[in-house]
Design a protein around this motif. Sequence first.
Motif, PDB file in Angstrom:
ATOM      1  N   ALA A   1      39.631  33.820   9.931  1.00 56.69           N
ATOM      2  CA  ALA A   1      38.462  32.938   9.997  1.00 56.69           C
ATOM      3  C   ALA A   1      37.642  32.975   8.714  1.00 56.69           C
ATOM      4  N   LEU A   2      37.725  34.073   7.970  1.00 52.16           N
ATOM      5  CA  LEU A   2      36.957  34.206   6.729  1.00 52.16           C
ATOM      6  C   LEU A   2      37.672  33.607   5.521  1.00 52.16           C
ATOM      7  N   LEU A   3      38.935  33.229   5.691  1.00 49.85           N
ATOM      8  CA  LEU A   3      39.701  32.709   4.561  1.00 49.85           C
ATOM      9  C   LEU A   3      39.089  31.441   3.981  1.00 49.85           C
TER      10      LEU A   3
ATOM     11  N   GLN B   1      43.121  37.379  -1.227  1.00 46.79           N
ATOM     12  CA  GLN B   1      44.305  38.243  -1.196  1.00 46.79           C
ATOM     13  C   GLN B   1      44.145  39.360  -0.177  1.00 46.79           C
ATOM     14  N   ASP B   2      42.960  39.975  -0.143  1.00 50.01           N
ATOM     15  CA  ASP B   2      42.702  41.043   0.827  1.00 50.01           C
ATOM     16  C   ASP B   2      42.772  40.518   2.259  1.00 50.01           C
ATOM     17  N   LEU B   3      42.189  39.337   2.466  1.00 52.17           N
ATOM     18  CA  LEU B   3      42.175  38.768   3.808  1.00 52.17           C
ATOM     19  C   LEU B   3      43.581  38.384   4.264  1.00 52.17           C
ATOM     20  N   LEU B   4      44.355  37.780   3.371  1.00 57.00           N
ATOM     21  CA  LEU B   4      45.729  37.412   3.716  1.00 57.00           C
ATOM     22  C   LEU B   4      46.568  38.643   4.043  1.00 57.00           C
TER      23      LEU B   4
ATOM     24  N   SER C   1      41.113  41.505  15.150  1.00 59.78           N
ATOM     25  CA  SER C   1      40.793  41.878  13.774  1.00 59.78           C
ATOM     26  C   SER C   1      41.498  40.961  12.786  1.00 59.78           C
ATOM     27  N   ARG C   2      42.768  40.649  13.045  1.00 56.35           N
ATOM     28  CA  ARG C   2      43.494  39.725  12.186  1.00 56.35           C
ATOM     29  C   ARG C   2      42.867  38.325  12.238  1.00 56.35           C
TER      30      ARG C   2
ATOM     31  N   ALA D   1      50.053  41.343   7.121  1.00 56.20           N
ATOM     32  CA  ALA D   1      50.783  42.578   6.868  1.00 56.20           C
ATOM     33  C   ALA D   1      50.943  43.400   8.146  1.00 56.20           C
ATOM     34  N   PRO D   2      52.124  43.993   8.370  1.00 53.64           N
ATOM     35  CA  PRO D   2      52.304  44.892   9.505  1.00 53.64           C
ATOM     36  C   PRO D   2      51.540  46.186   9.252  1.00 53.64           C
ATOM     37  N   THR D   3      51.213  46.898  10.310  1.00 62.44           N
ATOM     38  CA  THR D   3      50.578  48.212  10.124  1.00 62.44           C
ATOM     39  C   THR D   3      51.593  49.151   9.496  1.00 62.44           C
TER      40      THR D   3
END
Length: 300
Positions: A270-272, A285-288, A264-265, A293-295
């Motif tokens: 890949a979409l960045l 920002q959402d993708l990064l 998932s990460r 980010a940790p769960t």
Amino acid sequence: MSLDIFVPYWGDPALLRETVDSVLAQTSDDWTLTVVDDAYDDPAAGAYVTGLDHEHVRYVRNETNVGITENYRRCLGLASADLVVFLGCDDLLGENYVATVLEAAEHYAQATVIQPGVEVVDADGHPTASAVDQVKRLLRPRGRAPRLLAGESAMVTLMRGNWLYWPSLVFRRDAVVSTGFRDDFPYVQDLALVVDILMDSGSLLYVPDVCFSYRRHRASASSTSLFDGSRFDGERRYFAIAADEASRLGWTRAQRAARMHATSRAHAAALLLAAGRARDGAAMQDLLRHVFAPTPSELS
């Protein structure tokens, strides 16, 4: 044994017609088709389905639009067969789909969920292979024989990467009734439901025989959710829940896999590039956030 085929409908009437026609072409007659129209504003779908006047086909229309998850619940409430499938309103059954899944359900009576072989097609119905589908192909079980998965090892494979195709999955109705659909996870409903079933002593059967065509195109809900952040936000929240529940079961490998959610990460990473080319700062920002980010459970 028979199969209840439900189509939670919201979309292109022409594509729905192809979907319904693929059901009518089945080699087995052990099925019932119900189209549940979620108050779509075009009456063409209802006119076509009711005009068939087929003893195995029915059409139900919601008075108001209730949304994806609630329409799944509406479908489930109409089910009477032991086996159910929530078919996408733009996907296609191979003519041997019903025969294949019913035979698998009979020979593997312990299987709670059945994932048959799937080919991916584009908007025009031609075979295609996106990067996502190539990864799914690598993650799914290998070999030409059916494979039954259960327990922590089954959950680990799905936490590493979701290789399932939701509209093709066949469920034991009683398992879905007892487990139920989670609210607020429309884009990972397949993963959430199957993992919940696995954590409740269920099992997942992979049948490699290809008998389903999954339509992947830009207008689909799973595609349009990528850049607006809704899909990955839902995935982060779900993986946190899955990690905590795996921990309570003592499934440490599954807990680690859920917290890592590596595929998932990688998908977000890949979409960045595409988000950068589009100069979509919010999407980047959402993708990064999803990549690094940790769960939430790791923060405690």
